[in-house]
Design a protein around this motif. Structure first.
Motif, PDB file in Angstrom:
ATOM      1  N   LYS A   5      36.982  14.834   9.101  1.00  0.00           N
ATOM      2  CA  LYS A   5      37.954  15.689   8.421  1.00  0.00           C
ATOM      3  C   LYS A   5      39.346  15.075   8.412  1.00  0.00           C
ATOM      4  CE  LYS A   5      35.459  19.984   9.196  1.00  0.00           C
ATOM      5  NZ  LYS A   5      35.499  21.349   9.770  1.00  0.00           N
ATOM      6  N   LYS A   6      39.686  14.371   9.492  1.00  0.00           N
ATOM      7  CA  LYS A   6      40.995  13.713   9.523  1.00  0.00           C
ATOM      8  C   LYS A   6      41.053  12.644   8.430  1.00  0.00           C
ATOM      9  CE  LYS A   6      45.016  12.475  11.305  1.00  0.00           C
ATOM     10  NZ  LYS A   6      45.338  11.315  10.464  1.00  0.00           N
ATOM     11  N   LEU A   7      39.970  11.899   8.268  1.00  0.00           N
ATOM     12  CA  LEU A   7      39.902  10.890   7.212  1.00  0.00           C
ATOM     13  C   LEU A   7      40.039  11.543   5.843  1.00  0.00           C
ATOM     14  CD1 LEU A   7      39.378   8.008   6.176  1.00  0.00           C
ATOM     15  CD2 LEU A   7      36.933   8.508   6.325  1.00  0.00           C
ATOM     16  N   MET A   8      39.375  12.690   5.661  1.00  0.00           N
ATOM     17  CA  MET A   8      39.445  13.389   4.387  1.00  0.00           C
ATOM     18  C   MET A   8      40.870  13.845   4.086  1.00  0.00           C
ATOM     19  SD  MET A   8      37.643  14.438   1.774  1.00  0.00           S
ATOM     20  CE  MET A   8      35.938  14.610   2.274  1.00  0.00           C
ATOM     21  N   ARG A   9      41.565  14.403   5.092  1.00  0.00           N
ATOM     22  CA  ARG A   9      42.942  14.867   4.875  1.00  0.00           C
ATOM     23  C   ARG A   9      43.856  13.706   4.532  1.00  0.00           C
ATOM     24  NH1 ARG A   9      41.845  18.231   9.399  1.00  0.00           N
ATOM     25  NH2 ARG A   9      42.948  16.769  10.768  1.00  0.00           N
ATOM     26  N   ASN A 451      26.994  13.563  -5.215  1.00  0.00           N
ATOM     27  CA  ASN A 451      28.272  13.681  -4.502  1.00  0.00           C
ATOM     28  C   ASN A 451      28.627  15.131  -4.179  1.00  0.00           C
ATOM     29  OD1 ASN A 451      29.249  10.791  -4.560  1.00  0.00           O
ATOM     30  ND2 ASN A 451      29.000  11.145  -6.762  1.00  0.00           N
ATOM     31  N   ARG A 452      27.612  16.024  -4.201  1.00  0.00           N
ATOM     32  CA  ARG A 452      27.895  17.445  -3.994  1.00  0.00           C
ATOM     33  C   ARG A 452      28.430  17.728  -2.587  1.00  0.00           C
ATOM     34  NH1 ARG A 452      22.573  16.472  -3.825  1.00  0.00           N
ATOM     35  NH2 ARG A 452      21.302  17.356  -2.136  1.00  0.00           N
ATOM     36  N   LYS A 453      27.879  17.031  -1.578  1.00  0.00           N
ATOM     37  CA  LYS A 453      28.360  17.256  -0.209  1.00  0.00           C
ATOM     38  C   LYS A 453      29.804  16.794  -0.053  1.00  0.00           C
ATOM     39  CE  LYS A 453      23.835  16.942   2.054  1.00  0.00           C
ATOM     40  NZ  LYS A 453      23.005  16.213   3.057  1.00  0.00           N
ATOM     41  N   LEU A 454      30.080  15.640  -0.627  1.00  0.00           N
ATOM     42  CA  LEU A 454      31.444  15.128  -0.584  1.00  0.00           C
ATOM     43  C   LEU A 454      32.386  16.067  -1.325  1.00  0.00           C
ATOM     44  CD1 LEU A 454      33.457  12.842   0.070  1.00  0.00           C
ATOM     45  CD2 LEU A 454      32.789  11.759  -2.085  1.00  0.00           C
ATOM     46  N   GLY A 455      31.930  16.607  -2.461  1.00  0.00           N
ATOM     47  CA  GLY A 455      32.751  17.531  -3.235  1.00  0.00           C
ATOM     48  C   GLY A 455      33.035  18.814  -2.486  1.00  0.00           C
ATOM     49  N   LEU A 456      32.014  19.354  -1.806  1.00  0.00           N
ATOM     50  CA  LEU A 456      32.214  20.579  -1.027  1.00  0.00           C
ATOM     51  C   LEU A 456      33.186  20.350   0.128  1.00  0.00           C
ATOM     52  CD1 LEU A 456      28.535  21.931  -0.893  1.00  0.00           C
ATOM     53  CD2 LEU A 456      30.479  22.970  -2.086  1.00  0.00           C
ATOM     54  N   LEU A 458      35.491  18.098   0.231  1.00  0.00           N
ATOM     55  CA  LEU A 458      36.801  17.910  -0.376  1.00  0.00           C
ATOM     56  C   LEU A 458      37.419  19.259  -0.725  1.00  0.00           C
ATOM     57  CD1 LEU A 458      38.783  15.720  -1.438  1.00  0.00           C
ATOM     58  CD2 LEU A 458      37.609  15.870  -3.632  1.00  0.00           C
ATOM     59  N   PHE A 459      36.606  20.160  -1.275  1.00  0.00           N
ATOM     60  CA  PHE A 459      37.101  21.494  -1.633  1.00  0.00           C
ATOM     61  C   PHE A 459      37.563  22.259  -0.396  1.00  0.00           C
ATOM     62  CE2 PHE A 459      36.218  26.050  -2.216  1.00  0.00           C
ATOM     63  CZ  PHE A 459      37.063  26.324  -3.288  1.00  0.00           C
ATOM     64  N   ARG A 460      36.773  22.185   0.675  1.00  0.00           N
ATOM     65  CA  ARG A 460      37.165  22.872   1.912  1.00  0.00           C
ATOM     66  C   ARG A 460      38.466  22.322   2.469  1.00  0.00           C
ATOM     67  NH1 ARG A 460      31.715  21.748   3.587  1.00  0.00           N
ATOM     68  NH2 ARG A 460      30.300  23.447   3.024  1.00  0.00           N
ATOM     69  N   THR A 461      38.596  20.988   2.421  1.00  0.00           N
ATOM     70  CA  THR A 461      39.812  20.360   2.950  1.00  0.00           C
ATOM     71  C   THR A 461      41.033  20.784   2.154  1.00  0.00           C
ATOM     72  OG1 THR A 461      38.514  18.440   3.640  1.00  0.00           O
ATOM     73  CG2 THR A 461      40.903  18.164   3.532  1.00  0.00           C
ATOM     74  N   ILE A 462      40.906  20.803   0.819  1.00  0.00           N
ATOM     75  CA  ILE A 462      42.029  21.230  -0.021  1.00  0.00           C
ATOM     76  C   ILE A 462      42.369  22.690   0.253  1.00  0.00           C
ATOM     77  CG2 ILE A 462      42.758  21.656  -2.402  1.00  0.00           C
ATOM     78  CD1 ILE A 462      41.061  19.253  -3.230  1.00  0.00           C
ATOM     79  N   SER A 463      41.340  23.543   0.368  1.00  0.00           N
ATOM     80  CA  SER A 463      41.565  24.975   0.623  1.00  0.00           C
ATOM     81  C   SER A 463      42.264  25.192   1.949  1.00  0.00           C
ATOM     82  CB  SER A 463      40.226  25.722   0.608  1.00  0.00           C
ATOM     83  OG  SER A 463      39.588  25.580  -0.632  1.00  0.00           O
ATOM     84  N   ASN A 464      41.785  24.489   2.994  1.00  0.00           N
ATOM     85  CA  ASN A 464      42.409  24.628   4.313  1.00  0.00           C
ATOM     86  C   ASN A 464      43.849  24.143   4.317  1.00  0.00           C
ATOM     87  OD1 ASN A 464      40.047  25.673   5.388  1.00  0.00           O
ATOM     88  ND2 ASN A 464      39.291  23.675   6.064  1.00  0.00           N
ATOM     89  N   THR A 465      44.095  23.041   3.578  1.00  0.00           N
ATOM     90  CA  THR A 465      45.457  22.510   3.497  1.00  0.00           C
ATOM     91  C   THR A 465      46.385  23.505   2.814  1.00  0.00           C
ATOM     92  OG1 THR A 465      44.607  20.254   3.377  1.00  0.00           O
ATOM     93  CG2 THR A 465      46.879  20.592   2.664  1.00  0.00           C
ATOM     94  N   LEU A 466      45.903  24.128   1.733  1.00  0.00           N
ATOM     95  CA  LEU A 466      46.718  25.114   1.017  1.00  0.00           C
ATOM     96  C   LEU A 466      46.960  26.353   1.865  1.00  0.00           C
ATOM     97  CD1 LEU A 466      45.141  24.865  -2.566  1.00  0.00           C
ATOM     98  CD2 LEU A 466      47.349  23.993  -1.816  1.00  0.00           C
ATOM     99  N   LEU A 467      45.936  26.774   2.615  1.00  0.00           N
ATOM    100  CA  LEU A 467      46.093  27.946   3.475  1.00  0.00           C
ATOM    101  C   LEU A 467      47.109  27.697   4.584  1.00  0.00           C
ATOM    102  CD1 LEU A 467      42.399  29.186   3.838  1.00  0.00           C
ATOM    103  CD2 LEU A 467      44.291  30.378   2.695  1.00  0.00           C
TER     104      LEU A 467
END
Length: 474
Positions: A5-9, A451-456, A458-467
């Motif tokens: 997750k750190k890499l994703m962020r 790439n569905r797992k990567l997309g999900l 990515l979506f979670r990371t963006i959502s958490n960042t926005l929250l």
């Protein structure tokens, strides 16, 4: 597959600016195709290609050394200031040398004045160094913001100079100089650059140590330039600048793969350099490699299927045949991304010698195949040369580390994707229009599914960042 997750962020932060910047540059391609004739675009491409080599050799790749030193010594103020001061001593010496050489060279009769070309190279050099400084200081948000700012400035400058003042090639070059210069001034002000520059901190011991690390990277940079830049001179020499202009359009479209690599690789590299547990690195590497192979190959399939329709509707008709060479260049750039990914392990070990050796091998393969094939298959020759060169580098680096960290590539999904790639290529080159549209649908579906797992994630990371941003938790 669990994704760090750190890499994703960090990847998202790196992606924000460079992706926006590259998207702007990508959408300027159609604009340039309608403004510049093939000869002008081929000449412009040669200038940009040459500047990459000049910057790497002229600065002794000191920017890479600065980044590595700052990642190791970011907490120690004296070591940090010393590294920055010594690196800028090299940068200033390089700029002075370029100015002297530029003054000594007689003005030519080409479409671009030599002083403007020199100024362009200097701004590219300084901005690249400052970007590495931002990375080394861990100012990732600033890195992203300045990249966005640079893209907006480039777009506005092109619209004004080309659309209003009709400066053509000179306007394209001036746009780059203006956008780079403003960003250089902004970064210098934003980080209080002068506070890091102290003449008394420049000393031969630190300077030699930094150059000892970066000098082998110069040879590596030359090898990489031979892989991706020398082919422009081969094309210009054998087929002319008009052919180089067509090849440049194909290369710029296929550079979307490099865009993915440009924001993923820095985040991955940062994570490796911060990771103290070598066992953890080894465990993550194989998983990330398979994830990256899947992403890149599915992206090659998708972009290859869209290449013809993009060229037909977005690019001036005189560049139409560029679509034919895009799939080969996409595959070559995907292999470039994979070789860079494995190359981060060399950076981790400070093993610049092996980086150089493998790059030399690839450049030799590339040059031989390009020169041997260009007369018989025209522009396919340099494309196949690049593809073969990066394949050689990837295989050598892969088998070198396979014995050391037990890398395992998952063959089943790879074979499935390769089969789909062959089908899409058949539809693209040989099938009728109906089959071609079917191949586009299959390519899009394949990309989304694999790439569905990567997309999900990515979506979670963006959502958490926005929250976190909304609640004030940064």
């Amino acid at each position: 597959m669990s994704i760090n997750k750190k890499l994703m962020r960090d990847t998202l932060l790196y992606a924000t600016g460079p992706v926006f910047n590259k998207i702007i540059a990508f959408f300027l391609i159609p604009f340039y195709s309608y403004i510049l004739i093939e000869h002008e675009l081929g000449y412009y491409d040669l200038i940009l290609t040459s500047s990459q080599l000049i910057v790497a050799v002229g600065t002794l790749k000191i920017s890479d050394s600065l980044y590595r030193w700052l990642m190791d010594n970011n907490i120690d103020d004296d070591l940090r200031t010393s590294a920055i001061s010594n690196s800028f001593a090299v940068i200033m010496a390089s700029i002075l040398l370029m100015l002297v050489i530029n003054y000594a060279i007689p003005a030519g009769s080409g479409p671009m004045h030599k002083n403007l070309i020199c100024l362009l190279i200097i701004t590219v050099l300084l901005l690249g160094h400052l970007f590495q400084l931002l990375r080394g200081l861990k100012l990732i948000k600033e890195y992203a913001y300045v990249s966005i700012f640079n893209g907006i400035l480039l777009l506005c400058s092109n619209i004004i100079l080309l659309g209003i003042f009709h400066l053509r090639l000179q306007g394209v070059m001036l746009s780059l100089v203006i956008s780079n210069s403003i960003c250089i001034l902004y970064i210098s002000y934003r980080i209080h650059l002068l506070s890091f520059l102290k003449i008394n901190m420049v000393n031969s011991v630190v300077l030699k140590s930094m150059i000892k690390y970066s000098a082998p990277l110069v040879y590596n940079a030359i090898s990489w330039w031979l892989m991706g830049g020398f082919d422009r001179y081969v094309i210009a020499g054998f087929l002319g600048l008009d052919a180089n202009g067509i090849y440049a359009i194909a290369a710029k479209f296929s550079a979307v793969i490099i865009l993915i690599n440009s924001f993923f690789l820095p985040a991955w590299q940062d994570m490796l350099l911060k990771e103290s547990n070598l066992f953890s690195v080894k465990m993550q590497f194989s998983k990330m490699l398979n994830l990256y192979i899947t992403l890149l190959l599915s992206l090659v399939i998708l972009l290859s299927s869209l290449s013809k329709i993009f060229i037909e509707h977005a690019i001036d008709p005189r560049y139409y045949e560029a679509w034919k060479y895009i799939p080969v260049l996409l595959a070559g750039n995907a292999l470039l991304a994979l070789t860079s990914f494995i190359g981060t392990l060399y950076v981790l070990e400070r093993n610049t010698y092996h980086i150089f050796i493998t790059s030399v091998l690839g450049s030799v393969v590339n040059i031989l195949i390009s020169v041997l094939l260009i007369n018989s298959v025209q522009l396919y020759g340099p494309g196949l040369g690049m593809l073969s060169g990066f394949l050689a580098i990837f295989l050598v680096r892969y088998f070198y580390y396979k014995k050391r960290i037990s890398i395992q590539i998952q063959l089943r999904p790879l074979l499935l994707l390769f089969t789909i790639f062959i089908f899409v290529m058949w539809c693209l080159y040989f099938a009728n229009r109906s089959f071609y549209y079917v191949s586009i649908f299959i390519a899009i579906t394949t990309f989304l599914l694999v790439n569905r797992k990567l997309g999900l994630e990515l979506f979670r990371t963006i959502s958490n960042t926005l929250l976190r941003s909304k609640t004030g938790n940064t």
